[in-house]
Design an enzyme around this catalytic site. Structure first.
Site, PDB file in Angstrom:
ATOM      1  N   GLU A  76       0.635  -1.077  -0.117  1.00 21.35           N
ATOM      2  CA  GLU A  76       0.088   0.112  -0.063  1.00 21.35           C
ATOM      3  C   GLU A  76       0.706   1.319  -0.119  1.00 21.35           C
ATOM      4  O   GLU A  76       0.609   2.262  -0.690  1.00 21.35           O
ATOM      5  CB  GLU A  76      -0.933  -0.062   1.249  1.00 21.35           C
ATOM      6  CG  GLU A  76      -1.823   1.177   1.339  1.00 21.35           C
ATOM      7  CD  GLU A  76      -2.949   1.101   0.347  1.00 21.35           C
ATOM      8  OE1 GLU A  76      -3.152   0.263  -0.402  1.00 21.35           O
ATOM      9  OE2 GLU A  76      -3.847   2.221   0.163  1.00 21.35           O
ATOM     10  N   ASP A  77       2.039   1.419   0.820  1.00 18.00           N
ATOM     11  CA  ASP A  77       2.652   2.451   0.980  1.00 18.00           C
ATOM     12  C   ASP A  77       4.031   2.750   0.268  1.00 18.00           C
ATOM     13  O   ASP A  77       4.728   3.589   0.399  1.00 18.00           O
ATOM     14  CB  ASP A  77       3.023   2.822   2.513  1.00 18.00           C
ATOM     15  CG  ASP A  77       1.664   2.854   3.123  1.00 18.00           C
ATOM     16  OD1 ASP A  77       0.592   3.185   2.737  1.00 18.00           O
ATOM     17  OD2 ASP A  77       1.777   2.688   4.554  1.00 18.00           O
TER      18      ASP A  77
END
Ligand code: MN
Length: 726
Positions: A76-77
């Site tokens: 996600e990051d």
């Protein structure tokens, strides 16, 4: 920040055969991926996944879970992709990371509808592998511990979500320690003042009570060992949030709360639990109503323990939990305490068999698969998360756990959907009881069934379990659809007949594309619901068909037909071809006009209202004029009652009565003498001498009504009587 070797050491402490290489690979991969990313606190981001992994090592989880924890924010990051994770760490860890990535994108405290939908997605993400939830809970715990660096608005949102969703989920999974810490952190953020006040009080009390706690610990240990029971006794202060909740629930002040300390008595065997209980109860007076045996009936999250409260030394109320060390482990680690992951068996099967927490999760997910709307789903699930339980038994001794407030209907659906759908009565502890009785712990429930039944729609609002509600909804929807379909068929048969063609399913089938419907049943239901008009269906099958009753003067053709010649015999419209009306019982699609209604013997007509069914009017009703320009809504109907029918029908009469004492009583007497029911009376003083009285009656039929009217007319106090048909 935790070093690479420290992580490995933590895991090896409880799992000597841990896959060191895997842990090292995950550490390095995540470190590289997060690079120089910073958290809101200014610390390096990579410290966060490591702390999450550390929390999970306290729960002694397997390598794959720990590795997934280290990797949980990479997809996600960072630039990392799921494909890469799958390739580097295998698809099992990949699936865990994928589940966590999906959850991360969910906002669980948004508007109701979205929240419900997101909660479904959350549960679906953890459905395949409960380890996703364990990592998510650890992730949330670390984020809550470091929440102070977030802006106020975000802090509130995350704290709310934690209190509403994650803390109860941790509790459901049996991880009490984590649940309590999540609750306290959320409480601290949502209501800092209350949290501060309670914490200060707690600190004061602790100083004062230190001696007392020690005394109780020593006293208990001595008394138990005198009976040959080696017990470990520890006193523990309750948490601020649980104290606050108790204060709220009981509306008491902190000073009035007597049991701020709880004591835990750990022994080796189940037998010793009960012997210890015996010692406690013979040493100190017990407080009635506080004894609970979760050893013989465990909570749904596997929690087992004996609870009791006694008046201990110094007349202090003392809460005790008595359990074995093994039970204590489950109480603390919950679902994570099941040996499975520690032994490296990587499937859910053993967990599924052993853990009731997991079974709860599965049931919730099953419910979700039945696919009602998200708001309802959330409502039920929340209900089930927060409610206490009652435990009931089938006559054969099968244990059925239900939320508090559950009824025998919930019980029936919990046993099997078919049992619920055909339930008509029940026996509780051998006694015939209403299906709406609130069940109590230990009740034995026997459901009386009748085949071919379908549940009344009203049940839906009376049950408390999601399963019952979803099943009732489905069953009633099916029943209503069946009724619409039946009504639609009758309307169509009549319409085709009027057009001079016999109705047949085959002919209709050929016209489905023209009607833009997939099945004959769809067409029938649409006509029954009033979404499609019978004339349009006839034209779809016979394009040449010209409807004759278009235009103002002919709009009442249907009504006229029913009117017929007014004689008692069969008239064309009054023939057997109209839709039979048997009153209101059991037929939700038929209703009577709200003002005046119709009674058997009246000539009647039906008006179809989309989505509502057919309303029956007496043919003389003035309301019918409103439908003159909508010929498609007029439906042929006829009475179809058997001799000796005991239903009553609504009728309204209007009287002019003389103003004198007792006149209303005389009117009521006449109606009572004729066995009429008065449903409602409205009076309006017209002049000094006369009052208008409107009476809603329930009568058998027209003859009955006319007899009442005739008798009323004969009364001196009544100057005129008319029937009103709205
Ligand atoms: Mn995270």
């Amino acid at each position: 920040m935790m070093r690479q070797y420290e992580l490995v050491e933590r895991v090896k402490r409880y799992n000597p055969s841990a896959d060191e290489a895997l842990l090292n690979r995950a550490y390095v991969y995540a470190m590289m991926a997060h690079g120089n990313q910073k958290r809101a606190s200014g610390d390096l981001f990579f410290g966060h996944p490591l702390e999450v992994a550390a929390i999970l090592t306290d729960l002694k989880l397997d390598d794959a879970t720990i590795a997934a924890a280290v990797l949980h924010d990479t997809v996600e990051d960072t630039q990392a992709t799921l494909e890469e994770i799958n390739k580097t760490f295998g698809t099992q860890i990949g699936a865990l990371v994928d589940g966590l990535t999906k959850i991360k994108r969910l906002d669980l405290v948004s508007k109701q509808a979205a929240q419900g939908e997101n909660f479904r997605k959350l549960l679906l993400a953890i459905a395949d592998d409960v380890r996703v939830l364990l990592v998510k809970l650890a992730d949330r715990l670390h984020n809550m511990r470091t929440l102070q660096f977030m802006p106020a608005e975000k802090r509130k949102r995350i704290a709310e979500e934690t209190l509403e969703i994650y803390a109860p989920l941790a509790g459901r999974m049996g991880i009490q320690e984590m649940r309590e810490e999540l609750e306290d952190l959320a409480f601290q953020n949502l209501d800092p003042e209350a949290y501060g006040a309670i914490s200060r009080h707690l600190a004061e009390v602790t100083v004062k009570a230190e001696k007392l706690v020690e005394e109780i610990e020593r006293d208990l240990t001595t008394k138990l060992s005198a009976q040959g029971i080696g017990a470990q006794v520890t006193g523990r202060q309750k948490r601020p949030y649980s104290i606050w909740r108790k204060m709220e629930r009981k509306s008491v002040s902190f000073e009035q709360l007597s049991d701020i300390f709880g004591f835990r008595v750990l022994v080796d065997t189940v037998d010793e639990c009960y012997r210890a209980l015996g010692v406690v109860h013979t040493t100190w007076p017990m407080v009635p109503g506080r004894y609970k045996d979760y050893i013989s009936t465990p909570k749904q999250n596997d929690y087992r323990s004996i609870h009791t409260t006694v008046i201990g030394p110094g007349s202090q109320r003392v809460e005790l939990q008595i359990r074995t060390k093994a039970m204590d482990e489950v109480a603390e680690y919950g679902i994570a305490a099941h040996a499975l992951y520690k032994e490296g068996i990587n499937d859910n099967s053993r967990l599924a068999n052993e853990s009731r927490a997991y079974q709860w999760l599965r049931r919730t997910i099953d419910l979700l698969a039945e696919g009602d709307n998200p708001e309802e789903f959330l409502e039920h699930t929340k209900l089930e998360l927060f409610h206490d339980q009652v435990f009931c038994f089938t006559p054969k001794g099968r244990l059925i756990a239900l939320p508090r407030g559950a009824t025998p209907i919930d019980f029936a659906y919990a046993v099997h959907t078919d049992v619920g759908n055909t339930a008509v009565g029940c026996k509780i502890n051998g006694r015939i009881s209403p299906l709406l009785t609130e069940l109590q712990n230990g009740d034995e429930v026997e459901i009386v069934r009748a085949e071919g039944q379908s549940p009344p729609a009203a049940w839906e609002s009376l049950v408390v379990t999601g399963k019952a509600r979803a099943s009732i909804r489905r069953a009633t929807r099916a029943a209503v659809r069946q009724q619409y379909t039946g009504l639609g068929r009758q309307i169509l048969e009549r319409a085709f007949e009027r057009a001079g063609h016999p109705f047949s399913d085959e002919k209709l089938k050929g016209s489905l594309p023209r009607l833009a419907r997939i099945s004959i049943e769809d067409v029938l239901a649409a006509v029954g619901r009033g979404e499609m008009f019978s004339g349009d269906v006839v034209r779809a099958v016979y394009p040449d068909y010209k409807e004759e009753r278009r235009g103002g003067t002919e709009t009442r053709v249907v009504g006229q037909a029913i009117k017929g010649d007014g004689s008692a015999g069969k008239t064309p419209g009054d023939s057997a071809r109209g839709i039979p009306i048997r009153g209101l019982n059991g037929d939700v699609l038929i209703r009577f006009a709200p003002e005046g209604g119709a009674v058997p013997g009246d000539r009647i007509v039906g008006i179809l209202t989309p989505g509502e069914g057919v309303t029956i009017y007496p043919i003389q009703s003035s309301s019918l004029a409103a439908f003159d320009n909508e010929p498609d809504r007029w439906i042929d109907v006829r009475w179809d009652l058997e001799a000796g029918d005991t239903q009553r029908f609504p009728a309204r009469i209007k009287l002019q009565s003389i103003n004198e004492p007792g006149s209303l009583a005389q009117i009521a007497q006449v109606i009572a003498d004729h066995d009429g029911n008065i449903d409602n009376v409205a009076m309006k003083r017209r002049t000094q001498d006369f009052t208008d009285v409107t009476i809603d009656l329930a009568v058998w039929d027209l003859k009955h009504l006319n007899a009442i009217i005739a008798e009323l007319r004969a009364k001196r106090v009544v100057s005129r009587v008319d029937r009103v048909t709205g």
